[in-house]
Write a protein that holds these residues in place. Structure first.
Motif, mmCIF file in Angstrom:
data_model
loop_
_atom_site.group_PDB
_atom_site.id
_atom_site.type_symbol
_atom_site.label_atom_id
_atom_site.label_comp_id
_atom_site.label_asym_id
_atom_site.label_seq_id
_atom_site.Cartn_x
_atom_site.Cartn_y
_atom_site.Cartn_z
ATOM 1 N N ALA A 88 0.630 -1.105 -0.102
ATOM 2 C CA ALA A 88 0.112 0.138 0.035
ATOM 3 C C ALA A 88 0.797 1.296 -0.153
ATOM 4 C CB ALA A 88 -1.018 -0.068 1.104
ATOM 5 N N VAL A 89 2.042 1.318 0.713
ATOM 6 C CA VAL A 89 2.885 2.300 0.925
ATOM 7 C C VAL A 89 3.548 2.597 -0.369
ATOM 8 C CG1 VAL A 89 4.926 3.289 1.787
ATOM 9 C CG2 VAL A 89 3.240 2.373 3.171
ATOM 10 N N THR A 90 4.000 1.603 -1.241
ATOM 11 C CA THR A 90 4.589 1.637 -2.547
ATOM 12 C C THR A 90 3.764 2.140 -3.680
ATOM 13 O OG1 THR A 90 5.820 -0.445 -1.788
ATOM 14 C CG2 THR A 90 5.902 0.406 -4.237
ATOM 15 N N ILE A 91 2.368 1.738 -3.565
ATOM 16 C CA ILE A 91 1.442 2.483 -4.434
ATOM 17 C C ILE A 91 1.132 3.955 -4.355
ATOM 18 C CG2 ILE A 91 -0.945 2.116 -5.040
ATOM 19 C CD1 ILE A 91 -0.854 -0.681 -4.481
ATOM 20 N N THR A 92 1.066 4.078 -2.777
ATOM 21 C CA THR A 92 0.912 5.384 -2.422
ATOM 22 C C THR A 92 2.188 6.331 -3.069
ATOM 23 O OG1 THR A 92 -0.525 4.950 -0.513
ATOM 24 C CG2 THR A 92 0.275 7.012 -0.782
ATOM 25 N N VAL A 93 3.049 6.091 -2.788
ATOM 26 C CA VAL A 93 4.359 6.829 -3.032
ATOM 27 C C VAL A 93 4.280 6.890 -4.659
ATOM 28 C CG1 VAL A 93 6.641 6.808 -3.198
ATOM 29 C CG2 VAL A 93 5.677 6.342 -1.089
ATOM 30 N N ASN A 94 3.929 5.880 -5.526
ATOM 31 C CA ASN A 94 3.964 5.958 -6.934
ATOM 32 C C ASN A 94 3.125 6.814 -7.434
ATOM 33 O OD1 ASN A 94 4.455 4.500 -9.611
ATOM 34 N ND2 ASN A 94 2.302 4.102 -9.191
ATOM 35 N N SER A 95 1.798 6.681 -6.704
ATOM 36 C CA SER A 95 0.847 7.685 -7.312
ATOM 37 C C SER A 95 1.187 9.115 -6.952
ATOM 38 C CB SER A 95 -0.610 7.279 -6.708
ATOM 39 O OG SER A 95 -1.064 8.325 -5.885
ATOM 40 N N LYS A 96 1.686 9.406 -5.816
ATOM 41 C CA LYS A 96 2.397 10.506 -5.595
ATOM 42 C C LYS A 96 3.297 11.228 -6.615
ATOM 43 C CE LYS A 96 2.209 12.993 -1.897
ATOM 44 N NZ LYS A 96 0.768 13.611 -1.718
ATOM 45 N N LEU A 97 4.370 10.509 -6.767
ATOM 46 C CA LEU A 97 5.322 10.665 -7.719
ATOM 47 C C LEU A 97 4.872 10.979 -9.195
ATOM 48 C CD1 LEU A 97 8.081 8.266 -6.597
ATOM 49 C CD2 LEU A 97 8.277 10.693 -6.551
ATOM 50 N N LEU A 98 3.750 10.254 -9.660
ATOM 51 C CA LEU A 98 3.262 10.473 -10.803
ATOM 52 C C LEU A 98 2.399 11.784 -10.896
ATOM 53 C CD1 LEU A 98 1.944 6.911 -11.687
ATOM 54 C CD2 LEU A 98 3.705 8.209 -12.965
ATOM 55 N N GLY A 99 2.178 12.249 -9.730
ATOM 56 C CA GLY A 99 1.615 13.732 -9.678
ATOM 57 C C GLY A 99 0.170 13.656 -9.366
ATOM 58 N N GLY A 100 -0.127 12.574 -8.558
ATOM 59 C CA GLY A 100 -1.412 12.725 -7.987
ATOM 60 C C GLY A 100 -1.609 13.883 -7.168
ATOM 61 N N ASN A 101 -3.115 14.121 -6.596
ATOM 62 C CA ASN A 101 -3.107 15.092 -5.515
ATOM 63 C C ASN A 101 -4.102 14.461 -4.229
ATOM 64 O OD1 ASN A 101 -5.635 14.846 -6.891
ATOM 65 N ND2 ASN A 101 -5.758 16.996 -7.318
ATOM 66 N N ILE A 102 -3.548 13.305 -4.174
ATOM 67 C CA ILE A 102 -4.163 12.777 -2.958
ATOM 68 C C ILE A 102 -3.189 12.603 -2.067
ATOM 69 C CG2 ILE A 102 -3.466 10.103 -3.914
ATOM 70 C CD1 ILE A 102 -6.279 9.289 -2.679
ATOM 71 N N SER A 103 -3.692 12.718 -0.820
ATOM 72 C CA SER A 103 -2.575 12.666 0.320
ATOM 73 C C SER A 103 -1.970 11.191 0.782
ATOM 74 C CB SER A 103 -3.035 13.428 1.544
ATOM 75 O OG SER A 103 -3.701 12.469 2.595
ATOM 76 N N PHE A 104 -1.096 11.208 1.292
ATOM 77 C CA PHE A 104 -0.410 9.894 1.678
ATOM 78 C C PHE A 104 -1.491 9.036 2.301
ATOM 79 C CE2 PHE A 104 3.057 6.953 2.178
ATOM 80 C CZ PHE A 104 3.018 6.755 3.663
ATOM 81 N N PHE A 105 -2.193 9.661 3.596
ATOM 82 C CA PHE A 105 -2.725 8.762 4.501
ATOM 83 C C PHE A 105 -4.291 8.523 3.859
ATOM 84 C CE2 PHE A 105 -0.236 7.828 7.655
ATOM 85 C CZ PHE A 105 0.385 8.831 8.248
ATOM 86 N N GLN A 106 -4.536 9.401 2.951
ATOM 87 C CA GLN A 106 -6.023 9.089 2.197
ATOM 88 C C GLN A 106 -5.837 7.897 1.475
ATOM 89 O OE1 GLN A 106 -6.652 12.825 0.285
ATOM 90 N NE2 GLN A 106 -7.890 13.651 1.907
ATOM 91 N N SER A 107 -4.858 7.699 0.639
ATOM 92 C CA SER A 107 -4.676 6.762 -0.196
ATOM 93 C C SER A 107 -4.374 5.412 0.427
ATOM 94 C CB SER A 107 -3.223 6.998 -1.110
ATOM 95 O OG SER A 107 -2.993 5.770 -2.057
ATOM 96 N N LEU A 108 -3.611 5.431 1.497
ATOM 97 C CA LEU A 108 -3.413 4.277 2.421
ATOM 98 C C LEU A 108 -4.917 3.745 2.812
ATOM 99 C CD1 LEU A 108 -0.622 4.708 4.712
ATOM 100 C CD2 LEU A 108 -0.763 3.484 2.779
ATOM 101 N N CYS A 109 -5.722 4.714 3.335
ATOM 102 C CA CYS A 109 -7.044 4.432 3.963
ATOM 103 C C CYS A 109 -7.814 3.745 3.059
ATOM 104 C CB CYS A 109 -7.534 5.490 4.171
ATOM 105 S SG CYS A 109 -9.486 5.560 4.824
#
Lengths: 193, 306
Positions: A88-109
């Protein structure tokens, strides 16, 4: 004093009130995952209790008695836990690196809550495995796991897709697909000893 | 018209090669801080890929003039530059690695000074999981046909697969890049690729193994070796064509040794994976006889092949 006890969320209140509120919030999010619609509830007030409960339940159910040699067995509790959270953390970091505007914990949630269908699949599989083993048994389990896998993907895509720039949606969704595929694989190959 | 187009195309090609080799050269004005790689590549890019050439150049120029200094190593923005790719670009790069062509340099044509880490990272992750899953599936299918084979989820193989593949895609390009830089000091002419470009080449070249591993489910041995050889040929060809322009300036001996080492390591990885994940098949352990009449000698167990 009576007023302070009645209202929730203030310092000095007795504990049952906030606990019920939290449980209700978790339950509401479970409902949102089971019937995914485009809504912001999951994103706005994120919490990690739900994912933790689901992850522990899944890891406990995936555990087998280690009668088998340590080398050849299925995933241990710690392995499942690490895979889910690290994934889950890797996917979140990946999506943020690609320029997504979702926060870290929202994505984990979101990713954690969308494991709910797969946890249900695990429950069903364990029940089905109590019956006699055979090809029909396997087909039933396969069908259940595939349906729940698709449900998880649809649910998480409904929440996560909007936060990505449009020409990178597929890049952000593919790791989610891989993540739930691995979890589904662990569920499908579970054999009690 | 065709001749004129061809001439234009060659010019463009040479220019892009020269620019790629000297990434610090500025093509627009000489204004202050230019990010070495990103915007030089973008102006070269906009000629070929976008439709409206002038429009592309305009926006690049304005972007350049508002350029901020490159983000530092410790900021998130620095790492975002390595994920600055669109879906279509990633698919394009994958296609380029699947179909290697002698004159068609993967790094110059597809990467164009914008190497990404998305492709290598997720291709390696997919390959590791696909290896573990299909290896396990092979065991399941084999057990169907021959009940004496012992089935177990073998989850530890996932760890082995991911560690092996990630180490390969990081350490081998590191060694190669280091070696090429050392040779650059000796030769001093052609600029080698950056480290990330080398990692990119290796990462994308592993993509062809993903469908191959799935095809290895078919339990026909000669077919498995055929698919393996095909995949290895495609993958190694893509690597060789990518590195050939860099090593051809060097002495013949060094070039030959380098390229054959690259191919050999790749072949080692492929055969290692085949052997570790797909054979041999473990036999079921015989049940231990616990209650025996005391005067009989203890039975000898059949040796287990794991």
């Amino acid at each position: 004093m009576a007023k302070a006890v009645e209202s929730s969320g203030e310092l000095g209140t007795t504990s049952p009130r906030p606990l019920m509120r939290d449980l209700k919030a978790v339950g509401k999010k479970f409902m949102h995952v089971l019937y995914p619609r485009k809504s912001n509830t999951l994103l706005r007030d994120w919490d990690l209790w739900g994912p933790l409960i689901l992850c522990v339940t899944l890891a406990l159910m995936l555990q087998r008695s280690s009668v088998d040699s340590e080398q050849d067995g299925g995933p241990q509790f710690a392995e499942v836990f690490v895979i889910i959270w690290f994934g889950a953390v890797t996917i979140t970091v990946n999506s943020k690196l690609l320029g997504g505007n979702i926060s870290f914990f929202q994505s984990l949630c979101v990713l954690g809550y969308c494991i709910l269908p797969l946890t249900v699949a695990m429950l069903v599989c364990r029940l089905v495995l109590l019956a006699e083993q055979g090809p029909i048994n396997f087909m039933v389990r396969l069908f259940v796991v595939i349906v729940m896998f698709a449900w998880s993907i649809v649910a998480s895509t409904a929440f996560l897709a909007d936060s990505q720039p449009p020409n990178r949606k597929a890049l952000a969704i593919y790791p989610v697909f891989l993540f739930y595929f691995v979890i589904s694989w662990m569920i499908l190959t579970f054999t009690p000893q | 018209m065709a001749a004129a187009d061809e001439l234009a195309f060659h010019e463009f090609e040479e220019a892009s090669n020269l620019l790629a080799e000297t990434p610090d050269a500025a093509t627009i004005g000489g204004s202050g801080q230019l990010t070495p790689q990103g915007h030089v590549a973008v102006t070269v890019d906009s000629g070929g890929s976008n439709g409206a050439e002038e429009e592309g150049e305009e926006s690049d120029r304005t972007a350049l003039l508002q350029e901020k200094p490159q983000p530092g190593l410790w900021t998130f923005g620095y790492y975002q530059t390595f994920f600055d790719v669109d879906t279509s670009q990633v698919l394009n790069r994958i296609k380029g690695s699947l179909l290697p062509w002698p004159g068609h340099n993967f790094v110059r044509h597809h990467l164009r000074n914008r190497p990404d880490l998305y492709g290598p990272f997720w291709i390696c992750a997919t390959l590791a999981f696909v290896l573990a899953v299909t290896g396990n599936l092979t065991l399941v299918l084999a057990q169907r046909r021959d009940p004496s084979i012992h089935y177990s989820p073998q989850f530890h193989k996932v760890t082995v697969a991911s560690v092996t593949i990630y180490c390969y895609v990081w350490l081998v390009p590191l060694a190669l890049w280091g070696f090429l830089r050392w040779r650059k000091r000796v030769r001093e002419r052609v600029g080698p690729y950056t480290f990330l470009e080398t990692v990119c080449v290796y990462g994308y070249s592993l993509f062809v193994f993903i469908p191959t591993v799935v095809l290895w489910l078919i339990p026909v041995p000669w077919l498995q070796w055929l698919f393996g050889a095909l995949a290895l040929a495609l993958s190694a060809a893509s690597l060789v064509f990518a590195f050939w322009p860099v090593v051809r300036e060097d002495t013949r001996l060094v070039a030959a040794v380098l390229l054959s080492t690259v191919v050999l390591l790749h072949a080692l990885l492929a055969t290692g994976c085949k052997f570790y994940f797909f054979q041999p098949l473990p036999l079921a352990p015989l049940p231990q006889a616990t209650s025996l009449p005391p005067n009989l000698p203890p039975p000898t167990l059949r040796p287990q092949v794991t």
